[in-house]
Design an enzyme around this catalytic site. Structure first.
Site, PDB file in Angstrom:
ATOM      1  CB  CYS B  87       3.650   3.482  -9.139  1.00  0.00           C
ATOM      2  SG  CYS B  87       5.142   3.707  -8.169  1.00  0.00           S
ATOM      3  CG  HIS B 196       1.058   0.751  -6.071  1.00  0.00           C
ATOM      4  ND1 HIS B 196       1.488   0.192  -7.266  1.00  0.00           N
ATOM      5  CD2 HIS B 196       2.065   1.531  -5.636  1.00  0.00           C
ATOM      6  CE1 HIS B 196       2.709   0.630  -7.529  1.00  0.00           C
ATOM      7  NE2 HIS B 196       3.084   1.438  -6.557  1.00  0.00           N
ATOM      8  CD  GLU B 198      -1.312  -1.698  -8.423  1.00  0.00           C
ATOM      9  OE1 GLU B 198      -1.943  -0.671  -8.124  1.00  0.00           O
ATOM     10  OE2 GLU B 198      -0.062  -1.713  -8.545  1.00  0.00           O
TER      11      GLU B 198
END
Lengths: 88, 226
Positions: B87, B196, B198
């Site tokens: 991002c 994302h 994560e």
């Protein structure tokens, strides 16, 4: 001490879609402003320069615009000197 | 050997803690890196996490690209160190010219937050070897400036060299050219993507899936086998 103003204008390149400009353009007829075919939105940086705006200073400003103020992958920029004034 | 993976925190970074946690969940040693510090503290790889570094005030990622830590990251990335930009991290990588193109405001001008389906197009990069080619994964997406742009020549080159690593599936959330969600550099050590991974490494949070874990297990395998 003379203080000059240098203006750096940054605009998205013509081929890059500018949805912010389009949103502004679409709002205009609602506000009664007819006949505006297109709007593109940019950024203007006003730099107050200490010392003379000579070729070397302009070269530095050009470098600053190219490396930082504008992203030349997507944006064009112009550098222009506004008339130097005597500061009080 | 335990792989040491650094996560950079800039002022305005939001996802550094999730990234550190993802590294730990995958089995590596997470190392916090500070943007004012040029030293990478002997990490084997670096993650530039998501958020709004320096408020994105000039352009997304434009100011952080000149942070002291980036001098070292740029130098090491060019020497082959694996770097993942998620991002805002992807935006920083394009501003740093480690990846081609640029990120622009979403075409609909809204901040977007959704579960996003992606297709893994390239499993040869340092961060994607644990996926299979064509695999579809679902991870969260949240951004304001996610519209990937490059000129036609660059896009053709990315496609020809297989450097489009991820593409949006079903819906293009931001007007990204050719549905590009993530790309890699020519060497495959530098990868950037808007969604994302994560946030999708444990079943209890996020999408309820662990589709993002592959990024972190991929890099650990690469580092441990290196």
């Amino acid at each position: 001490m003379p203080v000059a103003r240098v203006v750096v204008d940054v605009m998205l390149k013509p081929e890059i879609l500018d949805p912010q400009g389009q949103a502004v353009q679409r709002a205009l007829p609602r506000l009664g402003f007819e006949g505006i075919a297109d709007v593109r939105q940019g950024k203007r940086f006003e730099l107050e320069i200490e010392g003379p705006v000579d070729e070397a200073a302009l070269g530095r400003i050009h470098e600053m615009a190219e490396t930082f103020l504008a992203n030349t992958v997507i944006e064009d920029f112009t550098v222009k000197v506004e008339k130097a004034e005597e500061s009080k | 050997m335990t792989a040491r993976i650094g996560v950079v925190t800039f002022p305005g970074t939001l996802d550094d803690q999730d990234s550190l946690r993802a590294v730990r969940v995958a089995g590596a040693e997470p190392v916090s890196l500070w943007h004012r510090d040029k030293d990478l503290h002997q990490v084997d790889a670096v993650i530039l996490a998501g958020g709004f570094s320096y408020g994105d005030y000039l352009r997304a990622g434009a100011i952080s690209r000149f942070s002291p830590v980036m001098e070292t990251v740029i130098e090491q990335a060019k020497a082959g160190m694996p770097v993942l930009g998620i991002c805002n991290g992807f935006q920083i990588l394009t501003e740093a010219h480690l990846l081609p193109g640029a990120m622009l405001r979403n075409n609909h001008l809204h901040f977007i937050c959704r579960d996003q389906k992606l297709r893994v197009e390239n499993t040869e990069t340092a961060w994607t070897s644990d996926y299979s080619e064509g695999q579809e994964i679902s991870v969260p997406l949240k951004n304001m400036d996610g519209r990937y742009t490059a000129d036609d020549h660059t896009l053709d080159e990315l496609e020809a060299e297989g450097r489009v690593a991820f593409r949006y599936v079903d819906v293009n959330p931001n007007g990204s050219l050719r549905d590009i969600a993530g790309i890699s550099n020519a060497a495959g050590n530098v990868v950037g993507l808007m969604p994302h991974p994560e946030h999708a490494v444990e079943p209890l949070i996020g999408t309820g899936r662990t589709d993002g874990l592959g990024f972190f297990t991929s890099i650990i395998k690469k580092l441990v086998n290196a």
